[in-house]
Design a protein around this motif. Structure first.
Motif, PDB file in Angstrom:
ATOM      1  N   ASN A  51       0.806  -1.230   0.000  1.00 56.98           N
ATOM      2  CA  ASN A  51       0.000   0.000   0.000  1.00 56.98           C
ATOM      3  C   ASN A  51       0.837   1.277   0.000  1.00 56.98           C
ATOM      4  O   ASN A  51       0.321   2.355   0.240  1.00 56.98           O
ATOM      5  CB  ASN A  51      -0.962   0.056   1.192  1.00 56.98           C
ATOM      6  CG  ASN A  51      -2.020  -1.023   1.095  1.00 56.98           C
ATOM      7  OD1 ASN A  51      -2.379  -1.432  -0.019  1.00 56.98           O
ATOM      8  ND2 ASN A  51      -2.502  -1.493   2.233  1.00 56.98           N
ATOM      9  N   LEU A  52       2.126   1.161  -0.228  1.00 55.50           N
ATOM     10  CA  LEU A  52       2.960   2.362  -0.313  1.00 55.50           C
ATOM     11  C   LEU A  52       2.611   3.085  -1.615  1.00 55.50           C
ATOM     12  O   LEU A  52       2.636   2.481  -2.677  1.00 55.50           O
ATOM     13  CB  LEU A  52       4.434   1.950  -0.312  1.00 55.50           C
ATOM     14  CG  LEU A  52       5.457   3.028   0.024  1.00 55.50           C
ATOM     15  CD1 LEU A  52       5.317   3.469   1.474  1.00 55.50           C
ATOM     16  CD2 LEU A  52       6.871   2.499  -0.216  1.00 55.50           C
ATOM     17  N   PRO A  53       2.287   4.391  -1.538  1.00 53.92           N
ATOM     18  CA  PRO A  53       1.922   5.089  -2.783  1.00 53.92           C
ATOM     19  C   PRO A  53       3.111   5.134  -3.756  1.00 53.92           C
ATOM     20  O   PRO A  53       4.264   5.178  -3.331  1.00 53.92           O
ATOM     21  CB  PRO A  53       1.572   6.508  -2.319  1.00 53.92           C
ATOM     22  CG  PRO A  53       1.633   6.516  -0.846  1.00 53.92           C
ATOM     23  CD  PRO A  53       2.239   5.249  -0.364  1.00 53.92           C
ATOM     24  N   GLU A  54       2.799   5.117  -5.048  1.00 53.76           N
ATOM     25  CA  GLU A  54       3.821   5.063  -6.086  1.00 53.76           C
ATOM     26  C   GLU A  54       4.841   6.201  -5.929  1.00 53.76           C
ATOM     27  O   GLU A  54       6.036   6.008  -6.144  1.00 53.76           O
ATOM     28  CB  GLU A  54       3.153   5.080  -7.464  1.00 53.76           C
ATOM     29  CG  GLU A  54       4.085   5.113  -8.670  1.00 53.76           C
ATOM     30  CD  GLU A  54       5.116   3.986  -8.714  1.00 53.76           C
ATOM     31  OE1 GLU A  54       4.826   2.879  -8.247  1.00 53.76           O
ATOM     32  OE2 GLU A  54       6.234   4.233  -9.231  1.00 53.76           O
ATOM     33  N   THR A  55       4.380   7.381  -5.507  1.00 56.79           N
ATOM     34  CA  THR A  55       5.316   8.506  -5.362  1.00 56.79           C
ATOM     35  C   THR A  55       6.418   8.180  -4.356  1.00 56.79           C
ATOM     36  O   THR A  55       7.567   8.585  -4.534  1.00 56.79           O
ATOM     37  CB  THR A  55       4.577   9.770  -4.873  1.00 56.79           C
ATOM     38  OG1 THR A  55       3.720   9.395  -3.799  1.00 56.79           O
ATOM     39  CG2 THR A  55       3.764  10.402  -5.990  1.00 56.79           C
ATOM     40  N   GLN A  56       6.068   7.421  -3.302  1.00 59.09           N
ATOM     41  CA  GLN A  56       7.098   7.064  -2.317  1.00 59.09           C
ATOM     42  C   GLN A  56       7.911   5.860  -2.775  1.00 59.09           C
ATOM     43  O   GLN A  56       9.090   5.749  -2.476  1.00 59.09           O
ATOM     44  CB  GLN A  56       6.446   6.744  -0.974  1.00 59.09           C
ATOM     45  CG  GLN A  56       5.893   7.978  -0.300  1.00 59.09           C
ATOM     46  CD  GLN A  56       5.390   7.639   1.093  1.00 59.09           C
ATOM     47  OE1 GLN A  56       6.045   6.917   1.846  1.00 59.09           O
ATOM     48  NE2 GLN A  56       4.224   8.151   1.433  1.00 59.09           N
ATOM     49  N   PHE A  57       7.234   4.979  -3.510  1.00 59.81           N
ATOM     50  CA  PHE A  57       7.938   3.788  -3.985  1.00 59.81           C
ATOM     51  C   PHE A  57       9.040   4.182  -4.966  1.00 59.81           C
ATOM     52  O   PHE A  57      10.092   3.562  -5.022  1.00 59.81           O
ATOM     53  CB  PHE A  57       6.964   2.811  -4.656  1.00 59.81           C
ATOM     54  CG  PHE A  57       7.341   1.379  -4.429  1.00 59.81           C
ATOM     55  CD1 PHE A  57       8.459   0.853  -5.060  1.00 59.81           C
ATOM     56  CD2 PHE A  57       6.613   0.554  -3.578  1.00 59.81           C
ATOM     57  CE1 PHE A  57       8.835  -0.466  -4.842  1.00 59.81           C
ATOM     58  CE2 PHE A  57       6.990  -0.761  -3.353  1.00 59.81           C
ATOM     59  CZ  PHE A  57       8.096  -1.264  -3.990  1.00 59.81           C
ATOM     60  N   ARG A  58       8.800   5.235  -5.727  1.00 59.99           N
ATOM     61  CA  ARG A  58       9.773   5.616  -6.755  1.00 59.99           C
ATOM     62  C   ARG A  58      11.159   5.816  -6.159  1.00 59.99           C
ATOM     63  O   ARG A  58      12.151   5.406  -6.730  1.00 59.99           O
ATOM     64  CB  ARG A  58       9.298   6.879  -7.472  1.00 59.99           C
ATOM     65  CG  ARG A  58      10.100   7.141  -8.745  1.00 59.99           C
ATOM     66  CD  ARG A  58       9.449   8.179  -9.623  1.00 59.99           C
ATOM     67  NE  ARG A  58       8.070   7.846  -9.903  1.00 59.99           N
ATOM     68  CZ  ARG A  58       7.087   8.747  -9.994  1.00 59.99           C
ATOM     69  NH1 ARG A  58       7.347  10.032  -9.826  1.00 59.99           N
ATOM     70  NH2 ARG A  58       5.859   8.374 -10.263  1.00 59.99           N
ATOM     71  N   LYS A  59      11.230   6.425  -4.969  1.00 54.88           N
ATOM     72  CA  LYS A  59      12.540   6.658  -4.341  1.00 54.88           C
ATOM     73  C   LYS A  59      13.223   5.323  -4.038  1.00 54.88           C
ATOM     74  O   LYS A  59      14.432   5.184  -4.185  1.00 54.88           O
ATOM     75  CB  LYS A  59      12.379   7.455  -3.051  1.00 54.88           C
ATOM     76  CG  LYS A  59      11.891   8.860  -3.292  1.00 54.88           C
ATOM     77  CD  LYS A  59      12.005   9.694  -2.015  1.00 54.88           C
ATOM     78  CE  LYS A  59      10.989  10.811  -1.990  1.00 54.88           C
ATOM     79  NZ  LYS A  59       9.707  10.450  -1.324  1.00 54.88           N
ATOM     80  N   LEU A  60      12.409   4.351  -3.652  1.00 50.56           N
ATOM     81  CA  LEU A  60      12.970   3.048  -3.309  1.00 50.56           C
ATOM     82  C   LEU A  60      13.505   2.304  -4.524  1.00 50.56           C
ATOM     83  O   LEU A  60      14.267   1.348  -4.392  1.00 50.56           O
ATOM     84  CB  LEU A  60      11.895   2.180  -2.645  1.00 50.56           C
ATOM     85  CG  LEU A  60      11.673   2.415  -1.163  1.00 50.56           C
ATOM     86  CD1 LEU A  60      10.483   1.594  -0.703  1.00 50.56           C
ATOM     87  CD2 LEU A  60      12.916   2.021  -0.379  1.00 50.56           C
ATOM     88  N   ARG A  61      13.077   2.708  -5.711  1.00 52.64           N
ATOM     89  CA  ARG A  61      13.504   1.982  -6.912  1.00 52.64           C
ATOM     90  C   ARG A  61      14.992   2.141  -7.184  1.00 52.64           C
ATOM     91  O   ARG A  61      15.531   1.511  -8.082  1.00 52.64           O
ATOM     92  CB  ARG A  61      12.680   2.429  -8.127  1.00 52.64           C
ATOM     93  CG  ARG A  61      11.223   2.072  -8.002  1.00 52.64           C
ATOM     94  CD  ARG A  61      10.687   1.334  -9.226  1.00 52.64           C
ATOM     95  NE  ARG A  61       9.507   0.570  -8.851  1.00 52.64           N
ATOM     96  CZ  ARG A  61       8.271   1.092  -8.787  1.00 52.64           C
ATOM     97  NH1 ARG A  61       8.074   2.346  -9.143  1.00 52.64           N
ATOM     98  NH2 ARG A  61       7.261   0.337  -8.403  1.00 52.64           N
ATOM     99  N   ARG A  62      15.680   2.995  -6.418  1.00 47.61           N
ATOM    100  CA  ARG A  62      17.142   3.004  -6.488  1.00 47.61           C
ATOM    101  C   ARG A  62      17.692   1.762  -5.830  1.00 47.61           C
ATOM    102  O   ARG A  62      18.763   1.292  -6.154  1.00 47.61           O
ATOM    103  CB  ARG A  62      17.691   4.204  -5.724  1.00 47.61           C
ATOM    104  CG  ARG A  62      17.766   5.448  -6.532  1.00 47.61           C
ATOM    105  CD  ARG A  62      18.247   6.555  -5.635  1.00 47.61           C
ATOM    106  NE  ARG A  62      19.699   6.641  -5.656  1.00 47.61           N
ATOM    107  CZ  ARG A  62      20.327   7.810  -5.628  1.00 47.61           C
ATOM    108  NH1 ARG A  62      19.667   8.934  -5.587  1.00 47.61           N
ATOM    109  NH2 ARG A  62      21.634   7.839  -5.658  1.00 47.61           N
ATOM    110  N   GLU A  63      16.966   1.282  -4.845  1.00 46.32           N
ATOM    111  CA  GLU A  63      17.471   0.172  -4.026  1.00 46.32           C
ATOM    112  C   GLU A  63      16.871  -1.169  -4.408  1.00 46.32           C
ATOM    113  O   GLU A  63      17.515  -2.199  -4.281  1.00 46.32           O
ATOM    114  CB  GLU A  63      17.170   0.450  -2.545  1.00 46.32           C
ATOM    115  CG  GLU A  63      17.933   1.641  -2.030  1.00 46.32           C
ATOM    116  CD  GLU A  63      17.556   2.002  -0.601  1.00 46.32           C
ATOM    117  OE1 GLU A  63      17.053   1.128   0.125  1.00 46.32           O
ATOM    118  OE2 GLU A  63      17.777   3.166  -0.229  1.00 46.32           O
ATOM    119  N   ILE A  64      15.609  -1.141  -4.836  1.00 49.24           N
ATOM    120  CA  ILE A  64      14.938  -2.389  -5.219  1.00 49.24           C
ATOM    121  C   ILE A  64      14.711  -2.352  -6.716  1.00 49.24           C
ATOM    122  O   ILE A  64      13.935  -1.529  -7.194  1.00 49.24           O
ATOM    123  CB  ILE A  64      13.573  -2.514  -4.508  1.00 49.24           C
ATOM    124  CG1 ILE A  64      13.733  -2.371  -2.990  1.00 49.24           C
ATOM    125  CG2 ILE A  64      12.900  -3.832  -4.859  1.00 49.24           C
ATOM    126  CD1 ILE A  64      12.425  -2.399  -2.230  1.00 49.24           C
TER     127      ILE A  64
END
Ligand SMILES: Nc1ncnc2c1ncn2[C@@H]1O[C@H](COP(=O)(O)OP(=O)(O)OP(=O)(O)O)[C@@H](O)[C@H]1O
Ligand SMILES: Nc1ncnc2c1ncn2[C@@H]1O[C@H](COP(=O)(O)OP(=O)(O)OP(=O)(O)O)[C@@H](O)[C@H]1O
Ligand code: SF4
Ligand SMILES: [Mg+2]
Ligand SMILES: [Mg+2]
Lengths: 328, 323
Positions: free
Chosen positions: A80-93
């Motif tokens: 349920n993490l909103p895409e806007t917050q997930f985007r930052k994580l896409r550096r790591e995952i």
């Protein structure tokens, strides 16, 4: 060691429409999966085609919504993490997709494709030409490939472009869906050695989905075996390969084709057809195809049982040994 | 007679750096009712070869010379319309990327019914055939599944649907480009078995490309080994796997992690890189990476017999025979 990824009881549900499906409404492609991946570890997921491996991977990468359960990444809930917050994580995952050519946008040059992660993350200070050269070299492709387009390269070369793109940002968790399908064994070796090196140097954790059991045996620390959206066996790779307990695991390991036309293989025939995900079998969901099934299997759902460094869900895990004794 | 007889085929791609010579003098024969496998380094020209046979080539591709005889007739001299008439009836294809077979905006059922447009069957009969075919390749709930779109299937299901569609035409020649990469081992074995059964029943020949040496060993009668655009070895599966004659074939077999019993994180590879296909080296194409290279290798070796029906392009052959 730190737990990087902690997945528990994850369910991924799809709506289905039309025809006979109209009455069904939904299917659980992933139906309650739990597993943990430690930092720097390689976790292998194998299992039947259509058993939900890609769906699970996509849920972890934030590309499918998990309907139930939890997905903790370094303690942080991803579900349920909103895409806007997930985007930052896409550096790591990062995720490497199963279709090598299909997942590369045909309108972008190879250079644009492998440096796209820098642009998406707004890392404008990078010299993209230099990064492209570095990444191509890393996966063993000549620099002139930067100017090509996806349809101008071979299937295996596209796969390597996918690896380069995935590794561009030095991720912490690489989710690799069939990363070596379509590679010859030499380049497959190069790619896997590259991943092992990055793992040693950067502590990269890898969740690898593959049908290649030889790959799983050599490079993974732990392995999970999926059947019909659930794990049926899970644990230390050496343990599972040395003494598979679940009959599906056993059938899978025995099926592995040997590179020798005269190999004598002790295969275990699965009975019947793969079951419908719409009408899941009662009891042990494998019982309709299990060569060792007994009455209890059709009635009772088997619980997890720990044996040594692995665990499985089967009522009669040693049936195959007796069966083998009989045959001898 | 051979169903497919490719002689001295050369294909190149126009690139900004010059002609990329993807295939050079490639000769491959697929005998009647036989399954021939092709293995070789990624990028060695396997898909290029197939695209030349069925004439679905990239716009920058160019056939330099050679013959592609199908049932005795050279396909290279046929017109576009004649080739189109053969594709999908006499020659069926399973592409490396299943998305190349499937139209993303049509349901799978619609696509499977559409490809039967030549058959004088009712729509219900065609639908029934589609259901049977899906069941044959192990897709659960085939009836219901026909209403779904390609993206709603898993990678391995899409591959199996592509195989099912290729077989529906009951072709004389089935060409399959890595059709089992997304299948688990049990299904792979099952599909191989079905392919063999169908091949027997339909009486077709199969040209089968795969990097999985175990699958080639299990399915094929003969195998062709390619390296950087050339055929370096060809023969029966048993001869090639048991007594590989070319140093590249030997290196390839040694790299197969299936052969390595001890667990290792450092897998064997073939040192070095494939040659630049724009600026080709003279001499043997494998020389730069060959552990057994010697003086003679500066000249290009011709195909020679290692044993009856087992050929290889390597100077060592002459050496070993005179030695
Ligand atoms: N977007 C979707 N909509 C509906 N159903 C889907 C969707 N994606 C996958 N499915 C279904 O979910 C199930 C699991 O598919 P998934 O792609 O996760 O399998 P997989 O284990 O990766 O298989 P493979 O090894 O063949 O790639 C399949 O029955 C598939 O048809
Ligand atoms: N349209 C094109 N323009 C330029 N070069 C191309 C084009 N298509 C393919 N190539 C190059 O031609 C060579 C042969 O490619 P091909 O796709 O036939 O290889 P392959 O043997 O099928 O490899 P793989 O096992 O990786 O699929 C490769 O070096 C590839 O980069
Ligand atoms: S011809 Fe020479 S270089 Fe080429 S494979 Fe044979 S020994 Fe090696
Ligand atoms: Mg998948
Ligand atoms: Mg190819």
């Amino acid at each position: 060691m730190n737990t990087l990824l902690d997945i528990s009881d994850v369910v991924v549900r799809f709506g289905v429409r039309g025809g006979v499906f109209r009455s069904a409404g939904t299917i659980d492609a992933v139906s309650g999966v739990s597993l943990k991946i430690e930092e720097g570890q390689t976790y292998g997921i194998v299992g039947e085609s259509g058993s939900g491996k890609t769906t699970l991977a996509r849920a972890v990468a934030g590309l499918h919504h998990a309907s139930e359960g939890s997905i903790l990444y370094l303690g942080k809930e991803l579900r349920n993490l909103p895409e806007t917050q997930f985007r930052k994580l896409r550096r790591e995952i990062v995720m490497m997709f199963q279709d090598p050519i299909g997942s590369l946008s045909p309108r972008l040059s190879i250079k644009s494709l492998i440096t796209e992660p820098f642009r998406i993350q707004g890392m404008t200070d990078r010299d993209l030409d230099a990064e492209a050269r570095r990444l191509l070299q890393m996966v063993g492709l000549p620099p002139e490939f930067a100017a090509r387009y996806p349809y101008q390269i071979s299937g295996g070369q596209a796969r390597r472009v996918g690896v380069a793109r995935a590794l561009a940002l030095d991720p912490k968790l690489l989710i690799a869906d069939e990363p070596t399908a379509g590679l010859d064994v030499s380049i497959q070796g190069e790619m896997l050695n590259l991943l092992a090196r990055l793992q040693d140097e950067l502590g990269l954790a890898i969740m690898i989905i593959t049908h290649n059991l030889n790959v799983v045996r050599h490079i993974t620390d732990r392995v999970g075996i999926m059947y019909l959206g659930k794990l049926v066996e899970e644990g230390d790779t050496d343990t599972v390969f040395a003494s598979p307990q679940h009959p599906y695991t056993l059938a899978l390991l025995a099926a592995n084709p040997e590179p020798d036309p005269d190999a004598q293989l002790m295969r275990i025939e699965l009975q019947g057809e793969p079951p419908s995900i719409l009408r899941r079998p009662k009891g042990c969901e494998f019982h309709t195809r299990c060569p060792f099934a007994q009455a209890r299997c059709a009635a009772e759902v088997p619980d997890w049982q720990v044996k040594g460094a692995a665990a499985h869900r089967c009522h009669f895990p040693s049936a195959w040994e007796e069966n083998r004794m009989e045959k001898l | 007679m051979a169903v497919l007889d490719i002689q001295k085929l050369s294909v190149s791609y126009a690139t900004p750096r010059g002609e990329l010579k993807a295939l050079r003098d490639v000769s491959i024969t697929v005998p009647d009712r036989k399954i021939v496998g092709i293995v070789g380094e990624s990028g060695c020209g396997k898909s290029t070869l197939i695209s030349a046979i069925i004439r679905l080539m990239a716009p920058n591709a160019h056939v330099g010379s050679g013959q592609v005889a199908f049932k005795g007739e050279d396909l290279l001299t046929k017109g576009e319309a004649q080739i189109r008439a053969l594709r999908g009836t006499q020659i069926s294809m399973v592409f490396q990327d299943p998305m190349q077979t499937h139209n993303p905006v049509l349901t799978v059922g619609r696509q499977m019914i559409d490809i039967q447009y030549r058959d004088a069957l009712s729509k219900a009969e065609k639908r029934k055939r589609a259901v049977d075919m899906l069941a044959l390749v192990g897709i659960p709930d085939p009836e219901a599944r026909l209403n779904q779109y390609p993206f709603e299937f898993s990678g391995g299901m899409r591959q199996r649907i592509a195989i099912a569609m290729a077989l529906m035409a009951r072709p004389a020649l089935l060409i399959a480009d890595e059709p089992t990469t997304a299948l688990d081992a049990t299904l792979e074995v099952q599909i191989i078995k079905r392919l063999r059964e169908l091949q027997d029943e339909i009486g077709c020949s199969i040209l089968f490309i795969s990097h999985h040496l175990g699958v080639i060993a299990e399915l094929c009668d003969e195998v062709v080994v390619m390296y950087a655009g050339e055929v370096v070895e060809a023969g029966s599966v048993r001869d090639v796997f048991h007594s590989p004659a070319h140093p590249y074939t030997r290196a390839l077999l040694e790299c197969d992690p299936g052969h390595i019993k001890e667990k290792t994180r450092n897998l064997p590879t073939i040192p070095g890189n494939i040659p630049d296909l724009v600026n080709l080296p003279s001499g043997c194409i494998f020389a730069a990476r060959c552990p057994r290279r010697f003086d003679a290798c500066t000249a290009r070796p011709a195909m020679a017999e290692a044993s009856a029906g087992h050929g290889t392009a390597c100077h060592l052959i002459g050496m070993e025979m005179t030695a």
